[in-house]
Design a protein around this motif. Structure first.
Motif, PDB file in Angstrom:
ATOM      1  N   ALA A 149       0.961  -1.117  -0.005  1.00 30.93           N
ATOM      2  CA  ALA A 149       0.056   0.034   0.024  1.00 30.93           C
ATOM      3  C   ALA A 149       0.903   1.166   0.009  1.00 30.93           C
ATOM      4  O   ALA A 149       1.800   1.304   0.785  1.00 30.93           O
ATOM      5  CB  ALA A 149      -0.933   0.049   1.200  1.00 30.93           C
ATOM      6  N   VAL A 150       0.586   2.172  -0.837  1.00 35.87           N
ATOM      7  CA  VAL A 150       1.431   3.324  -0.920  1.00 35.87           C
ATOM      8  C   VAL A 150       0.707   4.418  -0.199  1.00 35.87           C
ATOM      9  O   VAL A 150      -0.329   4.684  -0.443  1.00 35.87           O
ATOM     10  CB  VAL A 150       1.567   3.761  -2.506  1.00 35.87           C
ATOM     11  N   GLU A 151       1.571   4.818   0.793  1.00 38.66           N
ATOM     12  CA  GLU A 151       1.150   6.030   1.656  1.00 38.66           C
ATOM     13  C   GLU A 151       1.868   7.219   1.920  1.00 38.66           C
ATOM     14  O   GLU A 151       3.313   6.993   2.080  1.00 38.66           O
ATOM     15  CB  GLU A 151       1.098   5.293   3.165  1.00 38.66           C
ATOM     16  N   GLY A 152       1.688   8.252   1.466  1.00 36.39           N
ATOM     17  CA  GLY A 152       2.448   9.249   1.302  1.00 36.39           C
ATOM     18  C   GLY A 152       3.579   9.269   0.277  1.00 36.39           C
ATOM     19  O   GLY A 152       4.786   9.800   0.374  1.00 36.39           O
TER      20      GLY A 152
ATOM     21  N   GLN B 183       4.496   0.662   1.302  1.00 29.92           N
ATOM     22  CA  GLN B 183       4.289  -0.072   2.675  1.00 29.92           C
ATOM     23  C   GLN B 183       4.019  -1.505   2.620  1.00 29.92           C
ATOM     24  O   GLN B 183       3.313  -1.845   1.473  1.00 29.92           O
ATOM     25  CB  GLN B 183       3.096   0.566   3.582  1.00 29.92           C
TER      26      GLN B 183
ATOM     27  N   ILE C 214       1.993  -4.168   4.060  1.00 32.90           N
ATOM     28  CA  ILE C 214       0.948  -4.445   5.145  1.00 32.90           C
ATOM     29  C   ILE C 214       0.832  -6.094   5.641  1.00 32.90           C
ATOM     30  O   ILE C 214       0.710  -6.890   4.540  1.00 32.90           O
ATOM     31  CB  ILE C 214      -0.588  -4.025   4.642  1.00 32.90           C
TER      32      ILE C 214
ATOM     33  N   SER D  29       2.093  -2.040   9.403  1.00 30.03           N
ATOM     34  CA  SER D  29       2.530  -1.381   8.372  1.00 30.03           C
ATOM     35  C   SER D  29       4.052  -1.063   8.483  1.00 30.03           C
ATOM     36  O   SER D  29       4.566  -0.512   9.262  1.00 30.03           O
ATOM     37  CB  SER D  29       1.771   0.036   8.090  1.00 30.03           C
TER      38      SER D  29
ATOM     39  N   ALA E 189       7.307   0.290   6.408  1.00 33.46           N
ATOM     40  CA  ALA E 189       7.751   1.272   5.211  1.00 33.46           C
ATOM     41  C   ALA E 189       8.972   0.438   4.371  1.00 33.46           C
ATOM     42  O   ALA E 189       9.875   0.233   5.049  1.00 33.46           O
ATOM     43  CB  ALA E 189       8.147   2.720   5.548  1.00 33.46           C
TER      44      ALA E 189
ATOM     45  N   ALA F 241       5.953   1.103  -5.592  1.00 32.46           N
ATOM     46  CA  ALA F 241       4.874   1.567  -5.696  1.00 32.46           C
ATOM     47  C   ALA F 241       4.007   1.166  -7.030  1.00 32.46           C
ATOM     48  O   ALA F 241       2.500   1.321  -6.834  1.00 32.46           O
ATOM     49  CB  ALA F 241       5.340   3.083  -6.017  1.00 32.46           C
TER      50      ALA F 241
ATOM     51  N   ASP G 263       1.064  -1.143  -5.899  1.00 37.47           N
ATOM     52  CA  ASP G 263       0.207  -0.698  -4.812  1.00 37.47           C
ATOM     53  C   ASP G 263      -1.098  -1.480  -5.057  1.00 37.47           C
ATOM     54  O   ASP G 263      -1.761  -1.795  -6.104  1.00 37.47           O
ATOM     55  CB  ASP G 263      -0.201   0.670  -5.405  1.00 37.47           C
TER      56      ASP G 263
END
Length: 370
Positions: free
Chosen positions: A247-250, A254, A256, A266, A268, A275, A278
């Motif tokens: 999962a791409v966060e900011g 990440q 998961i 999570s 990083a 990415a 995702d």
């Protein structure tokens, strides 16, 4: 072009191909280890280099001379076997010099070579004994002496330490490495023991199912395995391979992952190329030493992530403590300091070095490269 070239070489028995287009170039003075599980084709490849097995297609060259069809005695190679293959009715001295005698080497030269090799291997005091009077380690030294005395172009070792007990195996491994550093000889060495492969080699060819899965230095094989097989075969304990969702966060990918309680955690991943994954699943590879206690974490890493999880089993192992826990529904092993205060059943703060994490495609099991 190398000192020993294995060029697009295959081996078939009838319609069954057991070695598939092997390409390896060995430079002079290199120590190449062929490693893999039983039946992967490593001994077959060694026997093809020696001339004990015919080549189905491709070429094997030594010093740019094609070896296809050349009799083993004409290849200027020396082989050390797992079984030692010593003549029981001959003395140690006779065993070592027998090959030279068969090639018509004058006695003065044989005696000089024997003296030098016996001193190198520290077996001067054993020269009058018969093989039956020797220990396993001494027999292996004699077998090595018989190979060394001929001064061949290439030394071939076929699992030479597998008949020895654990301590002697470690001692002989050190002796073989010292010999190679002293003599700068070209060696091809077969083993199923990945610790032997890592400690002895300048390069490793990891084999499975007749294919070379990866060819590289011990560091390359360990840090950047080409696929899940190499990742889990090389290393003790093996690399943890855990199913995760990306999962791409900011803007940061990440991993998961579910913890021992079934809750999502999570982590990083410092790999921007992920990415593109995702919302998709990958396999995340983490070596046990990259999953440890906070005080044991690599202080040079900029990507240490804290993670709380419940401890399953602790195994004190002298210099290390191994901790088993559940991540992603799988048992995962962490390597900690000997004096790490951790107990079975407790919640513990683990330090995860995500700089060392490796991502794999769950379908092909190949490494997802940057």
């Amino acid at each position: 072009m190398g000192f020993l070239d294995i060029d697009n070489t295959t081996k078939s028995y009838g319609a069954v191909e057991v070695l598939h287009k092997v390409d390896i170039s060995v430079v002079e003075g290199e120590f190449l280890v062929l490693v893999g599980p039983s039946g992967c084709g490593k001994s077959t490849l060694l026997n093809m280099i020696a001339g004990l097995e015919e080549i189905t297609s491709g070429e094997i060259r030594i010093k740019d001379r094609v070896m296809n069809g050349v009799h083993p005695s004409k290849r200027n190679i020396a082989m050390v076997f797992q079984s030692y293959a010593l003549y029981p009715n001959m003395s140690v001295a006779q065993n070592i010099t027998f090959g030279l005698e068969m090639h018509g080497t004058p006695k003065a030269e044989r005696d000089k070579a024997l003296k030098e090799v016996a001193a190198l291997l520290q077996i001067d005091h054993l020269l009058d004994r018969k093989p039956g009077q020797l220990s396993g380690g001494q027999r292996q030294r004699v077998a090595m002496g018989r190979a060394l005395v001929r001064n061949p172009d290439v030394f071939l070792f076929d699992e030479p330490l597998s008949n020895l007990d654990a301590k002697l195996r470690v001692d002989m491994r050190t002796e073989i490495k010292k010999l190679h550093q002293t003599l700068k000889t070209t060696v091809v060495y077969v083993t199923h023991d990945q610790i032997e492969a890592m400690t002895l080699s300048t390069r490793i060819a990891v084999m499975f199912d007749g294919y070379v899965q990866q060819l590289g230095t011990p560091k390359e094989i360990y840090d950047t395995p080409e696929n899940v097989f190499v990742a889990t075969f090389m290393g003790s304990p093996a690399m943890n391979v855990i199913p995760v969702r990306v999962a791409v966060e900011g803007g940061v990918p990440q991993a998961i992952i579910t913890d021992s309680e079934g809750q999502e955690v999570s982590l990083a991943i410092p790999q921007p190329n992920l990415a593109a994954w995702d919302g998709r699943n990958i396999l995340l590879g983490i070596r046990p030493e990259a999953l440890t206690d906070p005080k044991g974490a690599d202080t040079d890493s900029r990507h240490i992530v804290a993670m709380h999880n419940r401890v399953g089993v602790t195994e004190p192992a002298g210099a290390d403590t191994f901790v088993t826990m559940t991540l992603g529904g799988k048992d995962v092993i962490a390597r900690m300091r000997a004096d790490a205060h951790v107990a079975a059943g407790e919640m513990f703060e683990f330090a995860v070095n995500m700089e060392k994490a490796v991502a794999f495609d769950p379908k092909t099991e190949a490494r997802i490269k940057p």
